[in-house]
Design an enzyme around this catalytic site. Structure first.
Site, PDB file in Angstrom:
ATOM      1  N   GLN A  87       0.817  -1.213   0.000  1.00 24.11           N
ATOM      2  CA  GLN A  87       0.000   0.000   0.000  1.00 24.11           C
ATOM      3  C   GLN A  87       0.856   1.271   0.000  1.00 24.11           C
ATOM      4  OE1 GLN A  87      -3.121  -1.652   3.189  1.00 24.11           O
ATOM      5  NE2 GLN A  87      -3.652   0.354   2.421  1.00 24.11           N
ATOM      6  N   HIS A  88       0.184   2.375  -0.332  1.00 23.47           N
ATOM      7  CA  HIS A  88       0.673   3.749  -0.125  1.00 23.47           C
ATOM      8  C   HIS A  88       1.819   4.188  -1.036  1.00 23.47           C
ATOM      9  CE1 HIS A  88      -1.780   3.338   3.396  1.00 23.47           C
ATOM     10  NE2 HIS A  88      -0.915   2.570   4.031  1.00 23.47           N
ATOM     11  N   ASP A 247      -2.328  -4.824   0.063  1.00 20.98           N
ATOM     12  CA  ASP A 247      -2.035  -6.111   0.701  1.00 20.98           C
ATOM     13  C   ASP A 247      -2.912  -6.393   1.911  1.00 20.98           C
ATOM     14  OD1 ASP A 247      -0.791  -4.110   2.187  1.00 20.98           O
ATOM     15  OD2 ASP A 247       1.212  -4.964   2.036  1.00 20.98           O
TER      16      ASP A 247
END
Length: 506
Positions: A87-88, A247
């Site tokens: 992520q991110h 995830d």
């Protein structure tokens, strides 16, 4: 006549590498597994963490080929594929769809100033949460975009499309830029209640940012079909590429966390616990991340930074393997004779102690030995999660069962400590690769919907997800002891944060 078998592929593209599973779409049985490593870019400045997206592509394809070899199936019978991604991250593309520069990852902390400036532009943390439903953590994507604008203006001038890591792999497979609610909710740019980009948040980064972001889509909407030339090169036929997700979102799907009451707990280097909600979940204090999930619901998530990183130190100190660590800790007994460990080895996100360090409290002649130290470290990691878990229950979580994954979930003692501290039954799962498995499951859901079936994702999960033998139930005789330990733990760490009540608005 017996129907020909059909298969799904789930890919988990994480920080360390890519994992791929080949799964029978009728039974959920994993037929083949593959993996390939990722490389970090070395020699960066303080706090920077970057990877080349081209490396993700190569690793994903290598992992798939390995999984097909192990499965020994006709790869042309693969009908669906989905990607779980870290992520991110921030993948910047130019107008030709080319990567402009390496991707800044979830654990890149070089954007502290940009994070603070975005929060300030939105009127402070409390107003940002009120407006978007989520607080902006330093690792979120929004601050990375502003960092590129400030630090590398020539590169930013080329920016045409913003993608997250799993979106980039989808783009490689299909040629389409796409974002679904779950992973997008971790950008810090999305209104998680109304499921749309927030104009004020976008403007805090760049008034023209809206034109660089794909429109948001429900996770039931697939990205499209794999490009024909790529499918032929990989030995595939017509493959539907599902929306995929972050995830944690895919880990929720892969652990059957798609209906209220089920919680997923990951006991890895860090610890995460999250649970499905069918309505927006917002923490006014911003301690619990208010994400969306990748089924169309919401996924409040607590993340702590210190779990197996602390026990690895204990193992190294006393020359232990995992089995010996558990046997040693059992000798001390529940509560470790009152020894409390604050496990802030690497600082902490929740509780908010980014610059703190670990503390042993209560060492005396009874507890000053290896067994009590080992037990208190295991208990301290769970008590640390227990603070946030209690916060989630304050805000509406009603846990019926915890499904544990990660390295710590292989320890019967650790599962028992979790059950006793959380006062909730804990189970493990037969398939340990929850993110890749969740991606495969979600792809089958997308594929069935595309073929006119009305099956919900909870129905697919109920048919696929199998529990393992390792489990734990709360011991009634330990309830009062751990309730007292949790209260002592919370009292101790709050002494390290003089402004805790002010931060919580108390």
């Amino acid at each position: 006549m017996k129907a020909l078998a059909r298969y799904a592929v789930g890919i988990d593209s994480g920080t360390q590498g890519a994992k791929a599973l080949v799964v029978d779409i009728e039974t959920g049985r994993v037929l083949g597994r593959g993996r390939a490593p990722h490389a970090m870019i070395e020699g960066l400045g303080p706090g920077a963490s970057e990877q080349a997206p081209a490396g993700w592509v190569k690793a994903a394809e290598r992992a798939m080929r390995s999984a097909f070899m192990e499965a020994r199936v006709d790869s042309r019978r693969v009908v669906s594929l989905a990607v779980s991604g870290q992520q991110h991250g921030f993948v910047p593309l130019d107008a030709g769809g080319r990567v402009i520069r390496p991707a800044k990852l979830w654990n890149d902390t070089s954007t502290v100033a940009e994070t603070e400036d975005i929060v300030a532009a939105l009127g402070g943390r409390a107003r940002m949460i009120e407006r978007l439903g989520i607080n902006l953590a330093v690792g979120f994507t929004a601050s990375k975009i502003l960092w590129l604008k400030r630090k590398e203006p020539r590169a930013y001038a080329k920016l045409a499309t913003v993608l997250l890591p799993h979106n980039y792999l989808n783009f490689h497979f299909t040629g389409r830029a796409h974002m679904e609610y779950g992973d997008a909710s971790g950008t810090g740019l999305m209104d998680i209640r109304r499921l749309r980009w927030d104009e004020e948040a976008l403007a805090a980064v760049d008034p023209e940012l809206a034109g660089k972001l794909p429109p948001l889509s429900h996770p039931r909407e697939p990205v499209g079909f794999m490009k024909k030339a790529l499918a032929e090169r990989l030995g595939l036929g017509k493959v539907l590429v599902a929306s995929g997700g972050g995830d944690n979102m895919m880990g929720a799907v892969g652990s059957g966390n798609v209906s209220p009451g089920v919680c997923t707990l990951s006991l890895g280097t860090s610890g995460t616990i999250y649970s499905y909600f069918d309505r927006p979940f917002v923490d006014p204090a911003g301690e619990v991340a208010a994400f969306c999930d990748s089924t169309g619901g919401w996924l409040p998530l607590l993340c702590t930074m210190n779990v197996t990183n602390a026990t690895e130190i204990v193992k190294s100190l006393f020359k232990l393997d995992n089995a010996k660590l558990e046997r040693l800790a059992r000798r001390a007994g529940p509560g470790a004779s009152g020894l409390v460990f604050l496990p802030f080895v690497d600082g902490e996100r929740v509780p908010p102690l980014p610059f703190s360090s670990a503390v042993f409290f209560g060492l005396d002649r009874r507890s000053f030995d290896a067994a009590h130290i080992a037990r208190s470290v295991m208990e301290g990691a769970v008590l640390n999660l227990g603070y946030g878990f209690a916060r989630m229950m304050e805000l509406g979580l009603k846990p019926a069962e915890i499904r544990a994954t990660g390295g710590g979930a292989k320890s019967r003692l650790w599962l028992q400590i979790v059950a006793d501290v959380f006062q909730t039954p804990v189970v493990t799962l037969r398939e340990s690769e929850a993110a890749a498995y969740g991606a495969a499951l979600q792809s089958v859901w997308n594929w069935r919907l595309a073929h006119g079936e009305k099956a919900g994702i909870a129905e697919v999960a109920a048919n696929w997800i199998a529990k393992d033998k390792l489990a734990a139930r709360p011991e009634p005789r330990n309830a009062a002891l751990y309730a007292d330990l949790q209260a002592r733990f919370n009292d101790l760490w709050k002494r390290l944060v003089p402004d805790f009540k002010a931060r919580r608005g108390l």
